[in-house]
Design a protein around this motif. Structure first.
Motif, PDB file in Angstrom:
ATOM      1  N   UNK A 194     -11.924 -28.940 -20.445  1.00  0.00           N
ATOM      2  CA  UNK A 194     -11.107 -29.983 -21.074  1.00  0.00           C
ATOM      3  C   UNK A 194      -9.615 -29.764 -20.866  1.00  0.00           C
ATOM      4  N   UNK A 195      -9.234 -28.570 -20.409  1.00  0.00           N
ATOM      5  CA  UNK A 195      -7.837 -28.302 -20.110  1.00  0.00           C
ATOM      6  C   UNK A 195      -7.030 -27.841 -21.309  1.00  0.00           C
ATOM      7  N   UNK A 246     -11.774 -16.625 -24.438  1.00  0.00           N
ATOM      8  CA  UNK A 246     -12.171 -17.086 -23.099  1.00  0.00           C
ATOM      9  C   UNK A 246     -11.391 -18.340 -22.726  1.00  0.00           C
ATOM     10  N   UNK A 247     -11.367 -18.618 -21.429  1.00  0.00           N
ATOM     11  CA  UNK A 247     -10.807 -19.865 -20.935  1.00  0.00           C
ATOM     12  C   UNK A 247     -11.677 -20.332 -19.787  1.00  0.00           C
ATOM     13  N   UNK A 248     -12.148 -21.564 -19.862  1.00  0.00           N
ATOM     14  CA  UNK A 248     -13.025 -22.078 -18.819  1.00  0.00           C
ATOM     15  C   UNK A 248     -14.368 -21.382 -18.778  1.00  0.00           C
ATOM     16  N   UNK A 275     -17.284 -21.151 -28.874  1.00  0.00           N
ATOM     17  CA  UNK A 275     -16.640 -22.082 -29.812  1.00  0.00           C
ATOM     18  C   UNK A 275     -15.224 -22.427 -29.363  1.00  0.00           C
ATOM     19  N   UNK A 276     -14.966 -23.685 -28.977  1.00  0.00           N
ATOM     20  CA  UNK A 276     -13.618 -24.074 -28.528  1.00  0.00           C
ATOM     21  C   UNK A 276     -12.575 -23.895 -29.630  1.00  0.00           C
ATOM     22  N   UNK A 277     -11.370 -23.493 -29.228  1.00  0.00           N
ATOM     23  CA  UNK A 277     -10.252 -23.410 -30.167  1.00  0.00           C
ATOM     24  C   UNK A 277      -9.757 -24.822 -30.465  1.00  0.00           C
ATOM     25  N   UNK A 278      -9.151 -25.002 -31.627  1.00  0.00           N
ATOM     26  CA  UNK A 278      -8.636 -26.307 -32.034  1.00  0.00           C
ATOM     27  C   UNK A 278      -7.144 -26.391 -31.748  1.00  0.00           C
ATOM     28  N   UNK A 293      -6.925 -26.016 -16.244  1.00  0.00           N
ATOM     29  CA  UNK A 293      -8.076 -26.899 -16.390  1.00  0.00           C
ATOM     30  C   UNK A 293      -9.098 -26.419 -17.407  1.00  0.00           C
ATOM     31  N   UNK A 294      -9.063 -25.133 -17.782  1.00  0.00           N
ATOM     32  CA  UNK A 294     -10.079 -24.577 -18.666  1.00  0.00           C
ATOM     33  C   UNK A 294      -9.820 -24.862 -20.137  1.00  0.00           C
TER      34      UNK A 294
END
Length: 98
Positions: free
Chosen positions: A53-54, A30-32, A84-87, A76-77
């Motif tokens: 967080x972009x 996913x994004x945003x 879970x955000x990617x690192x 922007x996403x």
């Protein structure tokens, strides 16, 4: 499973990525806060403020399974697998050449 070399775009911002190292986890990329789609596919939805967080142009993002994506167009996403955000992948310093 998404294949290496697949190009995807965010539905809610300008982010575009290419899959560098595929993994089954990327099926929920996913994004945003919205699922990513193929380049040129119809877009819908709005950016989730919790995932805003972009992304950084030319940087690689990874998850715990070894999946890796390269940002080809920033937006922007926040990239995530589900919630879970990617690192951001750390750059390995080159050895000193004395």
């Amino acid at each position: 499973m998404i294949k290496n070399g697949t190009r995807l775009a965010s539905q809610v911002c300008d982010t575009q990525v290419i899959i560098v190292r595929s993994a089954e986890s990327l099926d929920d990329l996913r994004c945003g806060g919205a699922a990513m789609v193929g380049i040129g596919a119809p877009r819908s939805g709005e950016l989730d403020p919790a995932f805003a967080d972009g992304t950084v142009m030319g940087k690689r993002y990874t998850d715990d399974t070894g999946a890796e994506v390269l940002v080809t167009k920033p937006g922007a996403g926040t990239l995530s697998i589900g919630p879970t955000p990617l690192q951001l992948k750390e750059v390995k310093p080159l050895p000193a050449s004395d």
